[in-house]
Scaffold this motif. Structure first.
Motif, PDB file in Angstrom:
ATOM      1  N   ASP A  19      40.351  38.239  36.149  1.00  0.00           N
ATOM      2  CA  ASP A  19      41.376  37.592  35.377  1.00  0.00           C
ATOM      3  C   ASP A  19      42.227  36.843  36.305  1.00  0.00           C
ATOM      4  O   ASP A  19      42.470  37.045  37.364  1.00  0.00           O
ATOM      5  N   SER A  20      42.947  35.948  35.491  1.00  0.00           N
ATOM      6  CA  SER A  20      44.112  35.211  36.011  1.00  0.00           C
ATOM      7  C   SER A  20      44.978  36.009  36.894  1.00  0.00           C
ATOM      8  O   SER A  20      45.484  36.938  36.836  1.00  0.00           O
ATOM      9  N   ALA A  21      45.431  35.246  38.126  1.00  0.00           N
ATOM     10  CA  ALA A  21      46.455  35.824  39.156  1.00  0.00           C
ATOM     11  C   ALA A  21      46.029  37.045  39.754  1.00  0.00           C
ATOM     12  O   ALA A  21      47.092  37.665  40.312  1.00  0.00           O
ATOM     13  N   SER A  94      47.593  46.462  41.056  1.00  0.00           N
ATOM     14  CA  SER A  94      48.924  46.812  40.200  1.00  0.00           C
ATOM     15  C   SER A  94      49.063  46.372  39.085  1.00  0.00           C
ATOM     16  O   SER A  94      50.028  46.385  38.480  1.00  0.00           O
ATOM     17  N   ARG A  95      47.858  45.770  38.631  1.00  0.00           N
ATOM     18  CA  ARG A  95      47.943  45.656  36.970  1.00  0.00           C
ATOM     19  C   ARG A  95      46.658  46.182  36.228  1.00  0.00           C
ATOM     20  O   ARG A  95      45.781  45.455  36.367  1.00  0.00           O
ATOM     21  N   ARG A  96      46.727  47.289  35.597  1.00  0.00           N
ATOM     22  CA  ARG A  96      45.740  48.104  34.868  1.00  0.00           C
ATOM     23  C   ARG A  96      44.897  47.101  34.017  1.00  0.00           C
ATOM     24  O   ARG A  96      43.519  47.155  34.106  1.00  0.00           O
ATOM     25  N   GLN A  97      45.659  46.127  33.169  1.00  0.00           N
ATOM     26  CA  GLN A  97      45.023  45.242  32.536  1.00  0.00           C
ATOM     27  C   GLN A  97      43.791  44.323  32.959  1.00  0.00           C
ATOM     28  O   GLN A  97      42.936  44.211  32.394  1.00  0.00           O
ATOM     29  N   THR A  98      44.041  44.222  34.305  1.00  0.00           N
ATOM     30  CA  THR A  98      43.031  43.323  35.038  1.00  0.00           C
ATOM     31  C   THR A  98      41.714  44.223  35.171  1.00  0.00           C
ATOM     32  O   THR A  98      40.666  43.508  35.460  1.00  0.00           O
TER      33      THR A  98
END
Ligand code: GDP
Ligand code: MG
Length: 177
Positions: A19-21, A94-98
């Motif tokens: 994913d982005s970032a 730090s971002r579950r979505q990724t």
């Protein structure tokens, strides 16, 4: 000039996806130039960087491809994947979505490249300890289930960055040589 000492030329195409970032461009910047950009915007220009490495005394060139930010629009083209023999599949711890996107990226990778592309699952931003949303064992378990290598990295503090790239390049070398 000794024929036996003739250097063989190994050039492996490796793609960065995720994913982005999540830190793809900074992983490459850290690996290839030992640089880090605290506020990096989408990558401009450069399609890939070629990095010389030494594996078992042989010079190997890793041609590492980075997206130009098109992953934001789910528009990574088949040309990007074409001929890839390795992949770093990156999420942000730090971002579950990724992390939840990993399955989709794996499908895309396997649609556009060889089933046997050597892949490492990379949980980046391991320095963000207080913000962690994906525990290490979860990353490890997914990697095991999918037959991927696994490593947590930080492009910020450099931890495991070289190792992650080296793991992929070594395995490709072992398979192809
Ligand atoms: P990309 O879109 O996947 O290429 O992600 P970038 O490399 O552009 O990074 C996105 C943001 O995350 C930037 O602000 C980076 O400075 C930051 N970043 C990248 N890697 C790390 C890391 O390991 N730790 C921390 N704390 N921030 C990172
Ligand atoms: Mg980028």
């Amino acid at each position: 000039y000794n024929e036996e000492e003739k250097t063989e030329d190994y050039l492996f195409k490796i793609v960065l996806i995720g994913d982005s970032a999540v830190g793809k461009s900074n992983l490459l910047a850290r690996f290839a130039r030992d640089e880090f950009y605290p506020n990096s915007k989408s990558t401009i220009g450069v399609e890939f960087q070629t990095q010389k490495m030494e594996i078992n005394g042989k010079e190997v060139k890793a041609q590492i491809w980075d997206t130009a930010g098109q992953e934001r629009f789910r528009a990574v083209t088949s040309a990007y994947y074409r001929g890839a023999v390795g992949a770093l599949l990156v999420y942000d711890i730090s971002r579950r979505q990724t992390f939840d996107s990993i399955g989709r990226w794996l499908n895309e990778l396997h649609t556009h490249s060889d089933m046997n592309v050597v892949t490492i699952l990379v949980g980046n931003k391991s320095d963000l300890k207080d913000a962690r949303e994906v525990p290490t064992p979860e990353g490890k378990a997914l990697a095991e289930a999918q037959g991927l290598f696994f490593m947590e990295t930080s492009a910020l503090d450099s931890s495991n960055v070289v190792s992650a790239f080296q793991t992929v390049v070594k395995e490709i070398y072992n398979i192809l040589s």
